[in-house]
Design a protein around this motif. Structure first.
Motif, PDB file in Angstrom:
ATOM      1  N   ASP A 259      41.638 -32.843  28.725  1.00 35.32           N
ATOM      2  CA  ASP A 259      40.761 -32.272  27.695  1.00 35.32           C
ATOM      3  C   ASP A 259      40.669 -30.763  27.842  1.00 35.32           C
ATOM      4  OD1 ASP A 259      40.198 -34.587  26.389  1.00 35.32           O
ATOM      5  OD2 ASP A 259      38.509 -35.107  27.715  1.00 35.32           O
ATOM      6  N   PRO A 260      40.791 -30.045  26.729  1.00 35.56           N
ATOM      7  CA  PRO A 260      40.692 -28.587  26.825  1.00 35.56           C
ATOM      8  C   PRO A 260      39.291 -28.161  27.266  1.00 35.56           C
ATOM      9  CG  PRO A 260      40.854 -29.303  24.514  1.00 35.56           C
ATOM     10  CD  PRO A 260      41.071 -30.512  25.363  1.00 35.56           C
ATOM     11  N   GLU A 261      39.231 -27.235  28.187  1.00 34.29           N
ATOM     12  CA  GLU A 261      37.962 -26.686  28.660  1.00 34.29           C
ATOM     13  C   GLU A 261      37.262 -25.980  27.482  1.00 34.29           C
ATOM     14  OE1 GLU A 261      37.371 -26.953  32.111  1.00 34.29           O
ATOM     15  OE2 GLU A 261      35.352 -26.102  31.828  1.00 34.29           O
ATOM     16  N   VAL A 262      35.984 -26.201  27.364  1.00 31.28           N
ATOM     17  CA  VAL A 262      35.242 -25.529  26.291  1.00 31.28           C
ATOM     18  C   VAL A 262      34.950 -24.094  26.742  1.00 31.28           C
ATOM     19  CG1 VAL A 262      33.116 -25.528  24.916  1.00 31.28           C
ATOM     20  CG2 VAL A 262      34.225 -27.703  25.538  1.00 31.28           C
ATOM     21  N   MET A 263      35.547 -23.137  26.029  1.00 32.43           N
ATOM     22  CA  MET A 263      35.450 -21.749  26.461  1.00 32.43           C
ATOM     23  C   MET A 263      34.574 -20.922  25.517  1.00 32.43           C
ATOM     24  SD  MET A 263      37.490 -21.786  29.103  1.00 32.43           S
ATOM     25  CE  MET A 263      37.991 -20.115  29.507  1.00 32.43           C
ATOM     26  N   ASP A 264      33.870 -19.954  26.092  1.00 31.60           N
ATOM     27  CA  ASP A 264      33.149 -18.989  25.261  1.00 31.60           C
ATOM     28  C   ASP A 264      34.149 -18.095  24.558  1.00 31.60           C
ATOM     29  OD1 ASP A 264      30.559 -19.686  25.739  1.00 31.60           O
ATOM     30  OD2 ASP A 264      30.363 -18.378  27.503  1.00 31.60           O
ATOM     31  N   ALA A 265      33.777 -17.624  23.389  1.00 32.01           N
ATOM     32  CA  ALA A 265      34.629 -16.691  22.659  1.00 32.01           C
ATOM     33  C   ALA A 265      35.061 -15.534  23.551  1.00 32.01           C
ATOM     34  CB  ALA A 265      33.887 -16.165  21.434  1.00 32.01           C
ATOM     35  N   GLU A 266      34.163 -15.073  24.413  1.00 30.34           N
ATOM     36  CA  GLU A 266      34.457 -13.909  25.252  1.00 30.34           C
ATOM     37  C   GLU A 266      34.899 -14.263  26.666  1.00 30.34           C
ATOM     38  OE1 GLU A 266      34.826 -10.665  24.834  1.00 30.34           O
ATOM     39  OE2 GLU A 266      34.434 -10.631  22.690  1.00 30.34           O
ATOM     40  N   ASP A 267      35.231 -15.507  26.948  1.00 27.26           N
ATOM     41  CA  ASP A 267      35.791 -15.818  28.266  1.00 27.26           C
ATOM     42  C   ASP A 267      37.186 -15.201  28.358  1.00 27.26           C
ATOM     43  OD1 ASP A 267      33.823 -17.199  29.647  1.00 27.26           O
ATOM     44  OD2 ASP A 267      34.338 -19.126  28.733  1.00 27.26           O
TER      45      ASP A 267
ATOM     46  N   TYR B 254      52.451 -30.518  23.345  1.00 21.55           N
ATOM     47  CA  TYR B 254      51.128 -31.036  23.705  1.00 21.55           C
ATOM     48  C   TYR B 254      51.193 -31.796  25.028  1.00 21.55           C
ATOM     49  CZ  TYR B 254      46.997 -34.054  23.405  1.00 21.55           C
ATOM     50  OH  TYR B 254      45.847 -34.737  23.682  1.00 21.55           O
ATOM     51  N   TYR B 255      52.136 -32.719  25.118  1.00 17.94           N
ATOM     52  CA  TYR B 255      52.228 -33.518  26.352  1.00 17.94           C
ATOM     53  C   TYR B 255      52.635 -32.664  27.554  1.00 17.94           C
ATOM     54  CZ  TYR B 255      51.486 -37.720  23.625  1.00 17.94           C
ATOM     55  OH  TYR B 255      50.923 -38.673  22.825  1.00 17.94           O
ATOM     56  N   ASN B 256      53.579 -31.786  27.351  1.00 18.91           N
ATOM     57  CA  ASN B 256      54.028 -30.948  28.475  1.00 18.91           C
ATOM     58  C   ASN B 256      52.918 -30.051  28.995  1.00 18.91           C
ATOM     59  OD1 ASN B 256      56.637 -31.960  28.560  1.00 18.91           O
ATOM     60  ND2 ASN B 256      57.365 -30.555  26.991  1.00 18.91           N
ATOM     61  N   VAL B 257      52.151 -29.493  28.079  1.00 16.67           N
ATOM     62  CA  VAL B 257      51.065 -28.592  28.486  1.00 16.67           C
ATOM     63  C   VAL B 257      49.926 -29.379  29.132  1.00 16.67           C
ATOM     64  CG1 VAL B 257      49.300 -27.010  27.631  1.00 16.67           C
ATOM     65  CG2 VAL B 257      51.670 -26.774  26.857  1.00 16.67           C
ATOM     66  N   ASN B 258      49.635 -30.542  28.582  1.00 20.47           N
ATOM     67  CA  ASN B 258      48.581 -31.378  29.168  1.00 20.47           C
ATOM     68  C   ASN B 258      48.929 -31.769  30.599  1.00 20.47           C
ATOM     69  OD1 ASN B 258      46.220 -32.616  27.294  1.00 20.47           O
ATOM     70  ND2 ASN B 258      47.919 -31.882  26.075  1.00 20.47           N
TER      71      ASN B 258
ATOM     72  N   SER C 193      44.403 -22.952  24.001  1.00 17.49           N
ATOM     73  CA  SER C 193      45.550 -23.881  23.987  1.00 17.49           C
ATOM     74  C   SER C 193      45.388 -24.898  22.862  1.00 17.49           C
ATOM     75  CB  SER C 193      45.753 -24.551  25.351  1.00 17.49           C
ATOM     76  OG  SER C 193      45.192 -25.828  25.398  1.00 17.49           O
ATOM     77  N   ALA C 194      44.150 -25.280  22.577  1.00 18.08           N
ATOM     78  CA  ALA C 194      43.915 -26.197  21.452  1.00 18.08           C
ATOM     79  C   ALA C 194      44.202 -25.502  20.122  1.00 18.08           C
ATOM     80  CB  ALA C 194      42.480 -26.720  21.486  1.00 18.08           C
ATOM     81  N   GLN C 195      43.918 -24.178  20.064  1.00 19.13           N
ATOM     82  CA  GLN C 195      44.244 -23.415  18.849  1.00 19.13           C
ATOM     83  C   GLN C 195      45.752 -23.434  18.609  1.00 19.13           C
ATOM     84  OE1 GLN C 195      41.892 -21.734  16.837  1.00 19.13           O
ATOM     85  NE2 GLN C 195      40.513 -22.820  18.191  1.00 19.13           N
ATOM     86  N   CYS C 196      46.495 -23.357  19.719  1.00 19.82           N
ATOM     87  CA  CYS C 196      47.950 -23.230  19.622  1.00 19.82           C
ATOM     88  C   CYS C 196      48.646 -24.579  19.496  1.00 19.82           C
ATOM     89  CB  CYS C 196      48.488 -22.493  20.849  1.00 19.82           C
ATOM     90  SG  CYS C 196      47.984 -20.770  20.901  1.00 19.82           S
ATOM     91  N   ILE C 197      48.004 -25.642  19.898  1.00 22.53           N
ATOM     92  CA  ILE C 197      48.694 -26.940  19.916  1.00 22.53           C
ATOM     93  C   ILE C 197      47.911 -28.042  19.192  1.00 22.53           C
ATOM     94  CG2 ILE C 197      49.871 -28.636  21.352  1.00 22.53           C
ATOM     95  CD1 ILE C 197      49.671 -26.584  23.665  1.00 22.53           C
ATOM     96  N   ASP C 198      46.777 -28.426  19.754  1.00 22.08           N
ATOM     97  CA  ASP C 198      46.086 -29.640  19.305  1.00 22.08           C
ATOM     98  C   ASP C 198      45.822 -29.653  17.808  1.00 22.08           C
ATOM     99  OD1 ASP C 198      45.809 -29.071  22.056  1.00 22.08           O
ATOM    100  OD2 ASP C 198      44.156 -30.487  22.252  1.00 22.08           O
TER     101      ASP C 198
ATOM    102  N   MET D 253      49.620 -19.948  14.698  1.00 23.31           N
ATOM    103  CA  MET D 253      49.774 -20.181  13.260  1.00 23.31           C
ATOM    104  C   MET D 253      50.634 -21.416  12.966  1.00 23.31           C
ATOM    105  SD  MET D 253      52.507 -17.434  11.666  1.00 23.31           S
ATOM    106  CE  MET D 253      52.445 -18.330  10.116  1.00 23.31           C
ATOM    107  N   GLY D 254      51.103 -22.090  14.006  1.00 24.44           N
ATOM    108  CA  GLY D 254      51.888 -23.307  13.796  1.00 24.44           C
ATOM    109  C   GLY D 254      53.332 -23.044  13.412  1.00 24.44           C
ATOM    110  N   ALA D 255      53.873 -21.929  13.858  1.00 28.33           N
ATOM    111  CA  ALA D 255      55.242 -21.556  13.501  1.00 28.33           C
ATOM    112  C   ALA D 255      56.248 -22.129  14.505  1.00 28.33           C
ATOM    113  CB  ALA D 255      55.353 -20.033  13.468  1.00 28.33           C
ATOM    114  N   THR D 256      57.526 -21.934  14.199  1.00 29.17           N
ATOM    115  CA  THR D 256      58.600 -22.273  15.134  1.00 29.17           C
ATOM    116  C   THR D 256      59.084 -20.986  15.777  1.00 29.17           C
ATOM    117  OG1 THR D 256      59.293 -24.146  13.792  1.00 29.17           O
ATOM    118  CG2 THR D 256      60.912 -23.275  15.350  1.00 29.17           C
TER     119      THR D 256
END
Ligand code: WT7
Length: 652
Positions: A248-256, A114-118, A79-84, A322-325
């Motif tokens: 705060d976004p949960e810290v996830m393993d690459a393979e979670d 960001y606010y809605n997802v948080n 979610s941080a990749q997609c928003i934050d 990728m930060g698109a619309t």
């Protein structure tokens, strides 16, 4: 267009100048890089494209193939990749543009997202106690809250499993139980063709027996009355008001695990396809950039439903990563008329439009001249997905919609591949109509001869395989390791080693172009969606008067393939009222699976063609349904006369 010599459409020169991949030399260079240094290729993209909380230490571990690990040691949050990470440069950019069935519109910026997802994440965490690794079912219409729900799960590390809103209560219950989910997120319903339709009652029915579900969150969309079960059901609209805007976004393993998505196989119940965090989001983003070539100011629209993989990767995760619309549409493309999508293209100045051949066929049939009524000059790339597109539909899409100016990317992939694997690149690939063309850079897709494991000869045909694991490859079938291995790695070996087999047949032409020819297994592709014959048969068998049943696919003008059922009834007194009986059979399907699996044809057969060991010869039934000559040897059948009897019934 003749069938043999396909015309070639070169990329638009102006477009190619600024495309991310500008010509076939650049494509080849990337593919060579991946071939020569596979881990170097993927490792460098993973570093460049993803924002790691902690960098990975190992690109790939395939020592336990097919259980493969990518980017081990790396920590991130999807979610941080997609928003934050977009908030610095794009906080006021539109992340999602929503258009409702009735024309209501809403634009959500990255900061609002960001606010809605948080807040949504806090709701799940604090009110429902959802924790990392918990499974959450999302049974939702195409509204903004569906995207928020997905991203909120990703934010707290919960594994979402979206069930398409067209599935029945029984199908929903099966998926809830298989995933052992304790929360369901749904809506009262939504709107279709200006009328409200309902989802919550389906959830109520699904939860009527014993299930693992403790809490149901209900988004109020259409305002219709619904029943509330005290202590179980909660209103999203009420609870969300009180949620803090930071989680705060949960810290996830690459393979979670990131999500499960159930899809049909050739046997048994649907499979919970598991995708994990880093590899999936990396490829979602890379394919968005390469295949659609979305630029910073572009507006991109994919018409899929979030209930399918296309909605996951190419409405929500890929565009946002990728930060698109990205545009999200609640309605149907033919309402109020078959000009609706083109009206939206004009209004939002859509630059990339992605849909399914079945939709193109409907829009062509119902509104051949509609595109000409709108200004479609913003369009640069058109995409198709889900099934082979037929040349007439392709031609109309190219000329009437794309003004003979846009590239058509015929993207080939599936739920299990996470993202595209074979597709044209709009600025580079000379396109042949209805042809998926070449593997994307980094994807070692090859058509193999299933017997020898060697690359298929030109025109020979073979099995569409991927010979090396890639980051977005399926990681498992939820709760069924054996089935995972057997379903995808059991059929084809290259140099003695098992490779990933898609289940599709394909062939190379003299220029090395790949054309997908369709499933090689007992899977039917209805309107671009996968239906297992076994599943439909199991549903029909629940009808008390059905003794035996076999279903096959039959070409259908709009849906691509329709479902054709051969039913043997228990009573041999004949069928009093065929139409009533067919309706009754379809009612069972509706209850067990949903409307998407309804039969187009039902024939009440005196028996089914079976081998002496009792195996139903579906190939014979397929030939009869399609009106093709029977080429199989029928003399070895248990009762060879049954074939002639069925033929007579079907062909008259
Ligand atoms: C199956 C996957 C991929 C998202 C939508 C469906 C068929 C998909 C193409 C294409 C020919 C295609 C295949 C595949 N398919 N794209 N461009 N040309 N066939 O996802 O439900 O996982 O179905 O759809 O048969 O295996 P899915």
């Amino acid at each position: 267009m003749s069938d043999n010599v396909k015309p070639v459409f070169k990329p638009n020169k102006e477009f190619a100048k600024t495309a991310r991949i500008k010509n076939m030399c650049e494509y080849q260079a990337l593919q060579d890089y991946a071939m020569e240094d596979y881990e170097g290729f993927w490792g460098s993209y993973a570093k460049e494209k993803l924002s790691w909380i902690k960098p990975f230490t190992n690109v790939m571990d395939e020592s336990n193939f097919p259980f493969v690990k990518w980017f081990e040691g790396g920590k991130l949050n999807v979610s941080a990749q997609c928003i934050d990470r977009h908030l610095d440069s794009r906080k006021n950019k539109a992340a999602i543009i929503f258009e409702g069935d009735r024309g209501d519109k809403q634009i959500v910026t990255y900061l609002e997202l960001y606010y809605n997802v948080n807040r949504f994440a806090n709701l799940l965490k604090n009110e429902f106690g959802v924790k990392k690794g918990d499974r959450v079912i999302i049974y939702m219409p195409m509204i903004l809250e569906s995207a928020y729900a997905m991203l909120a799960c990703a934010r707290i590390g919960a594994i979402h499993s979206i069930v398409f809103g067209g599935f029945s209560a029984d199908a929903l219950r099966d998926r809830i139980k298989d995933a052992d989910a304790k929360v369901v997120i749904t809506a009262d319903g939504a709107f279709r063709k200006d009328k409200p339709y309902m989802l919550k009652p389906v959830v109520d029915e699904a939860l009527s027996g014993k299930t693992p579900v403790e809490k149901v969150l209900v988004v109020e969309r259409n305002g219709e009355d619904v029943t509330w079960v005290a202590g179980r059901d909660y209103s999203y609209n009420e609870l969300i008001k009180h949620q803090p805007t930071k989680c705060d976004p949960e810290v996830m393993d690459a393979e979670d695990p990131l999500f499960l998505l159930y899809t049909s196989g050739s046997t048994g119940k649907p499979k919970g396809v598991q995708h994990n965090s880093a590899g999936y989001i990396l490829w979602a983003q890379m394919t968005m950039e390469w295949v659609f070539d979305v630029k910073e100011n572009d507006t991109y629209w994919c018409t899929a439903d979030v209930g399918w993989i296309t909605g996951h990767t190419y409405i929500v995760y890929g565009p946002l990563a990728m930060g698109a619309t990205t545009v999200m549409f609640e309605g149907v493309p033919t309402y109020p008329d078959a000009g609706r999508p083109w009206k939206m293209v004009e209004e939002y100045k859509i630059n990339q439009f992605y849909t399914a051949p079945t939709a193109i066929r409907v829009l062509h049939k119902m509104g051949e001249n509609e595109p000409a009524k709108y200004d479609l000059s913003s369009l640069k790339v058109l995409g198709t997905v889900g099934e082979p597109i037929d040349p007439p539909a392709w031609k109309w899409y190219y000329e009437a919609v794309g003004g003979s100016r846009c590239a058509i990317v015929d993207t080939y992939w599936q739920t299990e591949t996470g993202g595209h694997i074979v597709s044209p690149l709009p600025g580079a690939t000379p396109i042949k109509p209805a042809c998926a063309t070449f593997p994307l850079p980094g994807i070692m897709a090859e058509i193999l001869d299933p017997k020898t494991g060697k690359k298929a000869e030109v025109g020979e045909g073979g099995y569409m395989c991927v010979t090396r694991p890639w980051p977005a490859m399926i990681r498992g079938i939820w709760g069924d390791e054996k089935r995972f291995v057997k379903s995808y790695f059991g059929d084809v070996k290259k140099d003695g080693k098992p490779v990933y087999f898609t289940g599709d047949g394909a062939n190379y032409d003299e220029d090395g172009y790949i054309t997908i020819t369709g499933r090689t297994d007992d899977v039917i592709n209805v309107s671009g969606h996968r239906m297992g014959t076994a599943e439909v048969e199991a549903a029909i068998k629940k009808h008390p008067n059905v003794a035996e049943v076999a279903v096959v696919g039959k070409p259908h003008e709009i849906k691509g393939e329709g479902i054709f059922a051969y039913v043997v009834l228990k009573s041999d007194t004949g069928v009093a009222d065929e139409l009533e009986e067919i309706k009754a059979i379809n009612r069972v399907i509706q209850k067990e699976i949903g409307n998407i699996a309804l039969c187009d044809d039902v024939v009440f057969a005196p028996g089914l063609p079976k081998t002496r060991s009792g195996k139903i010869m579906r190939r014979i039934l397929r030939s009869i349904a399609r009106g093709e000559a029977i080429t199989q040897d029928i003399s070895t059948l248990e009762d060879p006369t049954v074939v002639a009897k069925i033929e007579k019934m079907v062909r008259g």
